[in-house]
Design an enzyme around this catalytic site. Structure first.
Site, short mmCIF file in Angstrom:
data_model
loop_
_atom_site.label_atom_id
_atom_site.label_comp_id
_atom_site.label_asym_id
_atom_site.label_seq_id
_atom_site.Cartn_x
_atom_site.Cartn_y
_atom_site.Cartn_z
N LYS A 1 11.40 -21.32 14.40
CA LYS A 1 12.32 -20.24 14.74
C LYS A 1 12.68 -19.42 13.51
CE LYS A 1 16.77 -20.52 15.12
NZ LYS A 1 18.16 -20.85 15.49
N ASP B 1 15.95 -19.02 20.42
CA ASP B 1 17.11 -19.88 20.19
C ASP B 1 17.73 -20.25 21.53
OD1 ASP B 1 18.36 -17.58 21.06
OD2 ASP B 1 19.80 -17.49 19.40
#
Length: 214
Positions: free
Chosen positions: A124, A142
Protein backbone atom coordinates in the site's frame (compact mmCIF):
# COMPACT_ATOMS: atom_id res chain seq x y z
CA UNK A 1 -20.05 -8.30 -0.69
CA UNK A 2 -21.91 -6.59 -3.55
CA UNK A 3 -21.79 -7.83 -7.12
CA UNK A 4 -19.31 -6.23 -9.50
CA UNK A 5 -20.89 -3.21 -11.18
CA UNK A 6 -20.89 -3.02 -14.97
CA UNK A 7 -18.57 -0.79 -16.99
CA UNK A 8 -21.14 1.93 -17.75
CA UNK A 9 -22.19 2.28 -14.11
CA UNK A 10 -18.58 2.54 -12.96
CA UNK A 11 -17.88 5.14 -15.62
CA UNK A 12 -20.82 7.19 -14.39
CA UNK A 13 -19.63 6.90 -10.78
CA UNK A 14 -16.16 8.18 -11.58
CA UNK A 15 -17.50 10.86 -13.88
CA UNK A 16 -19.40 12.18 -10.88
CA UNK A 17 -16.33 11.97 -8.67
CA UNK A 18 -14.31 13.85 -11.28
CA UNK A 19 -16.98 16.50 -11.75
CA UNK A 20 -17.05 17.08 -7.99
CA UNK A 21 -13.24 17.24 -7.63
CA UNK A 22 -11.14 16.99 -10.77
CA UNK A 23 -7.74 16.82 -9.00
CA UNK A 24 -8.16 15.05 -5.66
CA UNK A 25 -5.17 15.38 -3.37
CA UNK A 26 -3.74 13.10 -0.73
CA UNK A 27 -3.91 14.50 2.78
CA UNK A 28 -0.43 13.58 4.02
CA UNK A 29 1.93 16.55 4.02
CA UNK A 30 5.29 16.03 2.33
CA UNK A 31 7.95 18.02 0.48
CA UNK A 32 9.65 15.35 -1.62
CA UNK A 33 9.56 11.62 -2.38
CA UNK A 34 11.48 10.75 0.77
CA UNK A 35 9.21 12.62 3.16
CA UNK A 36 6.23 11.05 1.38
CA UNK A 37 7.63 7.57 2.03
CA UNK A 38 8.19 8.44 5.69
CA UNK A 39 4.75 10.02 6.09
CA UNK A 40 2.93 7.06 4.55
CA UNK A 41 4.96 4.59 6.61
CA UNK A 42 4.08 6.52 9.77
CA UNK A 43 0.38 6.62 8.83
CA UNK A 44 -0.21 2.90 9.38
CA UNK A 45 -2.85 2.60 12.12
CA UNK A 46 -2.79 6.38 12.53
CA UNK A 47 -4.73 9.31 11.11
CA UNK A 48 -3.30 11.57 8.42
CA UNK A 49 -4.02 14.57 10.66
CA UNK A 50 -2.02 13.01 13.50
CA UNK A 51 0.89 12.22 11.20
CA UNK A 52 0.87 15.74 9.73
CA UNK A 53 1.01 17.24 13.22
CA UNK A 54 4.02 15.10 14.12
CA UNK A 55 5.92 15.57 10.87
CA UNK A 56 5.48 19.36 10.64
CA UNK A 57 8.55 19.95 12.78
CA UNK A 58 10.28 16.70 11.80
CA UNK A 59 10.49 17.51 8.10
CA UNK A 60 11.92 20.95 8.87
CA UNK A 61 15.07 19.28 10.20
CA UNK A 62 15.07 15.90 8.41
CA UNK A 63 13.77 15.97 4.84
CA UNK A 64 16.41 13.64 3.35
CA UNK A 65 17.64 10.17 4.36
CA UNK A 66 21.02 11.52 5.46
CA UNK A 67 19.48 14.25 7.59
CA UNK A 68 17.27 11.63 9.24
CA UNK A 69 20.33 9.52 10.06
CA UNK A 70 22.08 12.61 11.41
CA UNK A 71 19.03 13.38 13.55
CA UNK A 72 19.15 9.95 15.16
CA UNK A 73 16.51 7.53 16.39
CA UNK A 74 16.03 9.08 19.84
CA UNK A 75 15.34 12.52 18.41
CA UNK A 76 13.04 11.02 15.79
CA UNK A 77 11.04 9.32 18.54
CA UNK A 78 10.51 12.66 20.26
CA UNK A 79 8.95 14.03 17.06
CA UNK A 80 6.62 11.08 16.45
CA UNK A 81 5.78 10.03 20.01
CA UNK A 82 2.10 10.93 19.51
CA UNK A 83 1.76 8.38 16.66
CA UNK A 84 0.76 4.80 17.38
CA UNK A 85 3.56 2.20 17.32
CA UNK A 86 6.07 5.05 17.24
CA UNK A 87 9.05 3.05 18.51
CA UNK A 88 8.79 0.36 15.84
CA UNK A 89 8.09 2.98 13.18
CA UNK A 90 11.14 4.97 14.25
CA UNK A 91 13.34 1.90 13.88
CA UNK A 92 11.95 1.28 10.38
CA UNK A 93 12.43 4.91 9.32
CA UNK A 94 16.07 4.79 10.41
CA UNK A 95 16.63 1.45 8.66
CA UNK A 96 15.03 2.55 5.39
CA UNK A 97 16.95 5.82 5.52
CA UNK A 98 20.24 3.95 5.85
CA UNK A 99 19.34 1.66 2.94
CA UNK A 100 18.44 4.66 0.78
CA UNK A 101 21.77 6.31 1.56
CA UNK A 102 23.93 3.20 1.18
CA UNK A 103 22.19 1.48 -1.74
CA UNK A 104 20.36 4.22 -3.64
CA UNK A 105 22.55 7.27 -3.16
CA UNK A 106 19.92 8.95 -1.01
CA UNK A 107 17.30 8.77 -3.77
CA UNK A 108 13.93 7.07 -3.39
CA UNK A 109 13.57 4.35 -6.06
CA UNK A 110 10.59 4.48 -8.40
CA UNK A 111 9.86 0.76 -8.66
CA UNK A 112 7.30 -1.06 -6.54
CA UNK A 113 9.66 -3.98 -5.84
CA UNK A 114 12.44 -1.67 -4.62
CA UNK A 115 10.05 0.34 -2.46
CA UNK A 116 8.53 -2.79 -0.93
CA UNK A 117 12.01 -4.01 0.00
CA UNK A 118 12.39 -1.07 2.41
CA UNK A 119 11.62 -1.72 6.12
CA UNK A 120 8.12 -0.60 7.05
CA UNK A 121 7.07 -0.14 3.42
CA UNK A 122 4.39 -2.53 2.23
CA UNK A 123 2.44 -2.72 -0.99
CA UNK A 124 0.00 0.00 0.00
CA UNK A 125 2.77 2.44 0.93
CA UNK A 126 4.63 1.68 -2.29
CA UNK A 127 1.51 2.27 -4.36
CA UNK A 128 0.80 5.58 -2.62
CA UNK A 129 4.31 6.82 -3.38
CA UNK A 130 4.17 5.62 -6.99
CA UNK A 131 0.83 7.33 -7.48
CA UNK A 132 1.33 10.59 -5.62
CA UNK A 133 4.95 11.30 -6.52
CA UNK A 134 5.47 9.66 -9.90
CA UNK A 135 1.82 9.74 -11.00
CA UNK A 136 1.68 6.05 -11.82
CA UNK A 137 -1.87 4.62 -11.92
CA UNK A 138 -1.11 2.50 -8.85
CA UNK A 139 -3.99 1.63 -6.52
CA UNK A 140 -3.30 1.81 -2.80
CA UNK A 141 -6.11 -0.04 -1.05
CA UNK A 142 -6.73 0.89 2.57
CA UNK A 143 -9.68 0.15 4.86
CA UNK A 144 -11.76 2.97 3.36
CA UNK A 145 -11.30 1.78 -0.22
CA UNK A 146 -11.82 -1.85 0.78
CA UNK A 147 -15.11 -0.92 2.45
CA UNK A 148 -16.34 1.27 -0.40
CA UNK A 149 -15.29 -1.20 -3.09
CA UNK A 150 -17.23 -4.01 -1.45
CA UNK A 151 -20.28 -2.04 -0.35
CA UNK A 152 -20.86 -0.30 -3.64
CA UNK A 153 -19.80 -2.96 -6.11
CA UNK A 154 -17.14 -0.69 -7.62
CA UNK A 155 -14.40 -3.17 -6.76
CA UNK A 156 -15.51 -6.11 -4.62
CA UNK A 157 -12.90 -8.51 -3.29
CA UNK A 158 -12.16 -10.74 -0.31
CA UNK A 159 -8.84 -9.05 0.47
CA UNK A 160 -6.98 -5.86 -0.40
CA UNK A 161 -5.10 -7.44 -3.31
CA UNK A 162 -8.38 -8.65 -4.84
CA UNK A 163 -9.87 -5.16 -4.50
CA UNK A 164 -6.74 -3.65 -6.04
CA UNK A 165 -7.05 -6.00 -9.00
CA UNK A 166 -10.76 -5.21 -9.35
CA UNK A 167 -9.98 -1.49 -9.49
CA UNK A 168 -7.34 -2.08 -12.16
CA UNK A 169 -9.61 -4.39 -14.15
CA UNK A 170 -12.91 -2.53 -14.00
CA UNK A 171 -12.30 1.21 -13.60
CA UNK A 172 -11.82 2.90 -17.00
CA UNK A 173 -8.24 3.83 -17.83
CA UNK A 174 -8.94 7.57 -17.93
CA UNK A 175 -9.91 7.46 -14.24
CA UNK A 176 -7.12 5.19 -13.01
CA UNK A 177 -4.68 7.92 -11.94
CA UNK A 178 -7.01 9.45 -9.37
CA UNK A 179 -9.21 6.41 -8.64
CA UNK A 180 -7.76 5.59 -5.24
CA UNK A 181 -7.90 9.21 -4.07
CA UNK A 182 -11.53 9.60 -5.07
CA UNK A 183 -12.35 6.34 -3.33
CA UNK A 184 -10.39 6.99 -0.15
CA UNK A 185 -11.88 10.45 0.29
CA UNK A 186 -15.41 9.16 -0.34
CA UNK A 187 -14.85 6.29 2.09
CA UNK A 188 -13.29 8.55 4.71
CA UNK A 189 -15.94 11.27 4.69
CA UNK A 190 -19.14 9.82 3.20
CA UNK A 191 -19.15 6.01 3.09
CA UNK A 192 -17.95 5.77 6.68
CA UNK A 193 -17.82 2.50 8.58
CA UNK A 194 -20.56 2.65 11.20
CA UNK A 195 -23.21 4.89 9.70
CA UNK A 196 -22.57 5.82 6.07
CA UNK A 197 -23.87 9.24 5.05
CA UNK A 198 -25.97 7.90 2.21
CA UNK A 199 -28.19 10.98 2.20
CA UNK A 200 -25.18 13.06 1.12
CA UNK A 201 -23.74 10.49 -1.31
CA UNK A 202 -23.42 11.55 -4.93
CA UNK A 203 -23.49 7.91 -6.11
CA UNK A 204 -26.34 6.71 -3.89
CA UNK A 205 -28.53 5.72 -6.84
CA UNK A 206 -25.73 3.63 -8.38
CA UNK A 207 -24.43 1.97 -5.22
CA UNK A 208 -25.45 -1.61 -4.41
CA UNK A 209 -25.22 -1.25 -0.62
CA UNK A 210 -28.46 -2.70 0.78
CA UNK A 211 -28.50 -0.99 4.19
CA UNK A 212 -28.50 2.62 3.00
CA UNK A 213 -29.16 5.28 5.62
CA UNK A 214 -31.52 8.19 5.10
Amino acid sequence: MAKQLDYHTIREIFTRFRDAEAEPLGELNHVNAYTLVVAVALSAQATDAGVNKATASLFEVADTPQKMLDLGEDALIEHIRTIGLYRNKAKNVMKLSRILVEEYGGTVPCSRAALESLPGVGRKTANVVLNMWWRHPAQAVDTHIFRLGNRSGIAPGKDVVAVERAIEDHIPVDFQLHAHHWMILHGRYVCVARKPKCGNCLIRDLCQYEDKTE
